[in-house]
Enzyme design. Sequence first.
Site, PDB file in Angstrom:
ATOM      1  N   GLU A 110      87.848 -10.920 -62.389  1.00  0.00           N
ATOM      2  CA  GLU A 110      86.427 -11.176 -61.804  1.00  0.00           C
ATOM      3  C   GLU A 110      85.465 -10.843 -62.226  1.00  0.00           C
ATOM      4  O   GLU A 110      84.468 -10.963 -62.338  1.00  0.00           O
ATOM      5  CB  GLU A 110      87.331 -10.586 -60.523  1.00  0.00           C
ATOM      6  CG  GLU A 110      88.359 -10.744 -59.736  1.00  0.00           C
ATOM      7  CD  GLU A 110      88.241 -10.826 -58.256  1.00  0.00           C
ATOM      8  OE1 GLU A 110      89.008  -9.758 -57.985  1.00  0.00           O
ATOM      9  OE2 GLU A 110      88.607 -12.171 -57.746  1.00  0.00           O
ATOM     10  N   GLU A 131      97.970 -10.400 -58.688  1.00  0.00           N
ATOM     11  CA  GLU A 131      96.794  -9.835 -57.211  1.00  0.00           C
ATOM     12  C   GLU A 131      98.386 -10.142 -56.634  1.00  0.00           C
ATOM     13  O   GLU A 131      98.684  -9.580 -55.501  1.00  0.00           O
ATOM     14  CB  GLU A 131      95.932 -10.506 -56.319  1.00  0.00           C
ATOM     15  CG  GLU A 131      94.759  -9.783 -56.920  1.00  0.00           C
ATOM     16  CD  GLU A 131      94.052 -10.315 -58.010  1.00  0.00           C
ATOM     17  OE1 GLU A 131      94.674 -10.642 -58.888  1.00  0.00           O
ATOM     18  OE2 GLU A 131      92.668  -9.690 -58.422  1.00  0.00           O
TER      19      GLU A 131
HETATM   20  C1  3H9 Z   1      92.671  -6.077 -57.111  1.00  0.00           C
HETATM   21  O1  3H9 Z   1      91.789  -6.189 -58.648  1.00  0.00           O
HETATM   22  C2  3H9 Z   1      92.216  -7.163 -55.924  1.00  0.00           C
HETATM   23  C3  3H9 Z   1      90.166  -7.583 -56.256  1.00  0.00           C
HETATM   24  O2  3H9 Z   1      90.860  -9.278 -56.347  1.00  0.00           O
HETATM   25  C4  3H9 Z   1      90.127  -7.274 -54.533  1.00  0.00           C
HETATM   26  C5  3H9 Z   1      89.356  -6.525 -54.808  1.00  0.00           C
HETATM   27  C6  3H9 Z   1      88.482  -6.865 -53.376  1.00  0.00           C
HETATM   28  N1  3H9 Z   1      94.853   1.326 -58.639  1.00  0.00           N
HETATM   29  O3  3H9 Z   1     101.364   1.471 -65.117  1.00  0.00           O
HETATM   30  P1  3H9 Z   1     101.252   2.760 -65.903  1.00  0.00           P
HETATM   31  C7  3H9 Z   1      97.793   4.028 -62.384  1.00  0.00           C
HETATM   32  S1  3H9 Z   1      94.055  -5.453 -57.274  1.00  0.00           S
HETATM   33  C8  3H9 Z   1      95.113   2.792 -59.029  1.00  0.00           C
HETATM   34  O4  3H9 Z   1     102.282   3.753 -65.731  1.00  0.00           O
HETATM   35  P2  3H9 Z   1     100.780   1.376 -68.221  1.00  0.00           P
HETATM   36  C9  3H9 Z   1      98.877   3.815 -62.272  1.00  0.00           C
HETATM   37  O5  3H9 Z   1      99.879   4.011 -61.063  1.00  0.00           O
HETATM   38  C10 3H9 Z   1      94.897  -5.213 -58.608  1.00  0.00           C
HETATM   39  N2  3H9 Z   1      95.584   3.078 -60.189  1.00  0.00           N
HETATM   40  O6  3H9 Z   1     100.687   2.602 -67.115  1.00  0.00           O
HETATM   41  C11 3H9 Z   1      99.522   5.048 -63.241  1.00  0.00           C
HETATM   42  O7  3H9 Z   1      99.220   6.543 -62.675  1.00  0.00           O
HETATM   43  P3  3H9 Z   1     100.394   7.857 -62.552  1.00  0.00           P
HETATM   44  C12 3H9 Z   1      95.196  -5.744 -59.926  1.00  0.00           C
HETATM   45  C13 3H9 Z   1      95.931   2.129 -61.267  1.00  0.00           C
HETATM   46  O8  3H9 Z   1      99.824   1.638 -69.151  1.00  0.00           O
HETATM   47  C14 3H9 Z   1      98.577   5.190 -64.203  1.00  0.00           C
HETATM   48  O9  3H9 Z   1      97.532   4.235 -63.904  1.00  0.00           O
HETATM   49  N3  3H9 Z   1      95.478  -5.286 -60.803  1.00  0.00           N
HETATM   50  C15 3H9 Z   1      96.039   1.331 -61.206  1.00  0.00           C
HETATM   51  O10 3H9 Z   1     102.371   0.605 -68.262  1.00  0.00           O
HETATM   52  C16 3H9 Z   1      98.945   4.375 -65.700  1.00  0.00           C
HETATM   53  O11 3H9 Z   1      99.816   3.038 -65.222  1.00  0.00           O
HETATM   54  C17 3H9 Z   1      96.480  -4.623 -61.136  1.00  0.00           C
HETATM   55  O12 3H9 Z   1      97.520  -5.271 -60.233  1.00  0.00           O
HETATM   56  C18 3H9 Z   1      95.504   0.625 -60.158  1.00  0.00           C
HETATM   57  N4  3H9 Z   1      94.942  -1.131 -60.405  1.00  0.00           N
HETATM   58  O13 3H9 Z   1     100.601  -0.127 -67.787  1.00  0.00           O
HETATM   59  C19 3H9 Z   1      96.951  -3.670 -62.227  1.00  0.00           C
HETATM   60  N5  3H9 Z   1      96.966   0.338 -62.268  1.00  0.00           N
HETATM   61  O14 3H9 Z   1     100.106   8.003 -64.356  1.00  0.00           O
HETATM   62  C20 3H9 Z   1      97.809  -2.650 -61.888  1.00  0.00           C
HETATM   63  C21 3H9 Z   1      97.848   2.127 -62.885  1.00  0.00           C
HETATM   64  O15 3H9 Z   1      99.777   9.038 -61.745  1.00  0.00           O
HETATM   65  N6  3H9 Z   1      98.690  -1.813 -63.266  1.00  0.00           N
HETATM   66  N7  3H9 Z   1      97.144   2.309 -61.881  1.00  0.00           N
HETATM   67  O16 3H9 Z   1     101.553   7.299 -62.904  1.00  0.00           O
HETATM   68  C22 3H9 Z   1      99.102  -1.790 -64.499  1.00  0.00           C
HETATM   69  O17 3H9 Z   1      99.895  -3.411 -64.318  1.00  0.00           O
HETATM   70  C23 3H9 Z   1      99.255  -1.442 -65.288  1.00  0.00           C
HETATM   71  O18 3H9 Z   1      99.432  -0.173 -64.778  1.00  0.00           O
HETATM   72  C24 3H9 Z   1      98.766  -1.726 -66.801  1.00  0.00           C
HETATM   73  C25 3H9 Z   1      99.038  -0.269 -67.215  1.00  0.00           C
HETATM   74  C26 3H9 Z   1      98.745  -2.383 -66.818  1.00  0.00           C
HETATM   75  C27 3H9 Z   1      97.539  -1.725 -66.413  1.00  0.00           C
END
Ligand code: 3H9
Length: 702
Positions: free
Chosen positions: A107, A127
Amino acid sequence: MTPANPVRYDRESEIALIEIDNPPVNALSAAVRRGLSDAVAHFATDAGARIAVICCAGRTFIAGADISEFGKPPVEPFLPDVIDAIEASDKPIVAALHGTVLGGGLEVALGAHARVAVPGTRLGLPEVTLGLLPGAGGTQRLPRAVGLEAAIDMVTSGRQIGADEALRMKLIDALADGTDPRAAGIAHARRLLSEGAAGRRLSDVAAPTVDPQVVESWRGKVAKASRGQVAPLRALDTIAEGLALPFAEGVAVERRAFMDLMQTPERAAMIHAFFSERRAAQQDDLKGVTPREVNRIGVIGGGTMGQGIAASALAAGLDVTLIERDTAAAAKAAAGVAAMQDGAVKRGKLSAADRDAMMADRFRAVTDYAALGDADLVIEAVFESMDVKREVFATLDGICRPGAVLATNTSYLDVNEIAAATGRPQDVIGLHFFSPANVMRLMEIVVADRTAPDVVATAFNLAKRMGKIGVRAGVCDGFIGNRIMSAYRAAADHMVLDGASPYQVDRAVADFGFPMGPYQVGDLAGLDIGYANRQRKAATRDPRERVPVLADRLAEGGRLGRKTGRGYYIYDNQSPQGRPDPQMGTMLDGIRAELGITPRDFTDDEIRSRYMAAMVNEGAKILDEGIAARASDIDVVLLHGYGFPRGKGGPMHWADAQGLGTIAADIARYAEDDPYFWQAAPLLARLAESGGRFADLGKDAQ
Ligand code: 3H9
């Protein structure tokens, strides 16, 4: 940059560089939003800067809003306002993308006036997988960039797309040559300056026409795929409703929907699932333990499971030697592995050249165990019999190099007993994959009494490398998942004996959100498996335990499920997915008469309550016995191995949300009829009594 400000502002001649540095994934925390907002304001007043580039340090562009802030009071500046300020800038702003550009990250990029990505970048609005919808303009800006249907597809599925596809869809303006996003952003900014171009504001672009018929056809598809989840359909409505309005009003519709979804149990459940999956790998006792190095693995047994494990290990870059009984079986297994790789090529996950190289250089199917002499880890996936497994492990003990990890893929046998067949029980562990192993992400890591800590650490490492979610389990019959499945299967079988039909049970369970009910699953897996298991245990069965007579009769009559065309359902050309057997009622009446049971009616609600109570009760026992370390680990197992609906977060999360007192009271009522089966887990009783929750267990220790 001060430590408190994760956003850096630099200049390279006329180009301002706004770089976000908030490891690990540059999530949009309050500090990032504040830093970004300040940097954009600074750019406006920086007379020497004619264009700006937003990029990120580390492994990825912004991966979304900071999920850990959800559910807490919102802190300004809010993301939609920050993005509006980016878009409103009089001077152009370029987003330079790499890694995974997700959610609020995409976004932000859509708020910029131009987008460039380095090769390998992946983009998406995930999301809905968190029970939400894009809440910072994504539902309104994305369709203006890529058109109505492409936007509906991305938003309602949460699917990620690659940079090539993003370029074709016009989601990005250019694909860079190099891999450095900062350099790519600067080069793109220079190009725009030299062309006198300024990019565009997506909010100024006319919205695509919303054809109600198109929306209706998507509604059907989305409803089917989302199985009762509210967010995907709300996202579809938000796109359609918002696009019919001026941009600012469309965004207001989106904001309201986002806030509504933020309050749903579905959102809480899905975010619980997200963090539980990541928590599963955290093992306090393994801190500082170095895993053993694994490059070459052996797989024993080339059935469906062995083939899937081999394919998955190959995809993870490992060297794989598969052992089969004779050359014909080895050739068949090799063909199966090759077919799985062909599938990966078809799905665009693997190039044909990589497949050919992998099969030629890193894979062999042979008959001689001696080929495993230099393997770092061997996974046994042979017939589920203790005698056969012990023989395999004794052989491995004589052949494998010292320090090799010896793993069994047993789904319920005693790993201690298997380990005792070797002179090195410290090297033995259970790695329970789920079928098809090249697709299913769950791996139960079964730690036996004498398994060495570095072997456990090696297993978690291997799981991560193979893209699996490893969940630690202790030794018991069925470990976490299959033991819980036996309990809820038994509850279902009892209801069928007492008056429900298997079809009603399947329907009631599917209505809860499972993709299939227990009898459909049984037919798929083959009814001989459960039958053999019951025979194995028959001699030691407690006389108070009720026998699933229907299941026994079907198996004894050769009705083994899909593979024989008949099981609980009938499978033929007319109904390849199965149809109820019109004779089932008569068969059940006969069995009930034999057992002296007067059948009664069950409502769908009662079926679900009993099914879930059995699941939760067994989960509580497993937790109390230390077979699972955390309630969230049980949730991950059921979510990834047994089709538990993600929108409900897993059985233990679901139970906490219902209130454990309610479930304990249900169990006490059911126990009046069958006190043997419905013995309340002591942990459940204690928590119900004190008003506690599974989620709070062990919190003090964390
Ligand atoms: C959104 O964006 C809403 C908006 O539209 C509007 C807002 C108003 N936040 O998965 P990993 C942490 S909703 C906080 O093991 P990978 C995760 O917990 C969001 N923390 O690595 C982990 O921590 P720890 C939309 C986050 O390389 C560490 O980062 N976005 C977030 O296998 C490593 O993560 C998503 O849904 C976060 N957003 O994969 C994306 N993301 O090491 C969600 C990650 O302490 N994330 N962490 O356990 C993912 O899909 C994967 O984490 C990603 C990396 C592909 C990014």
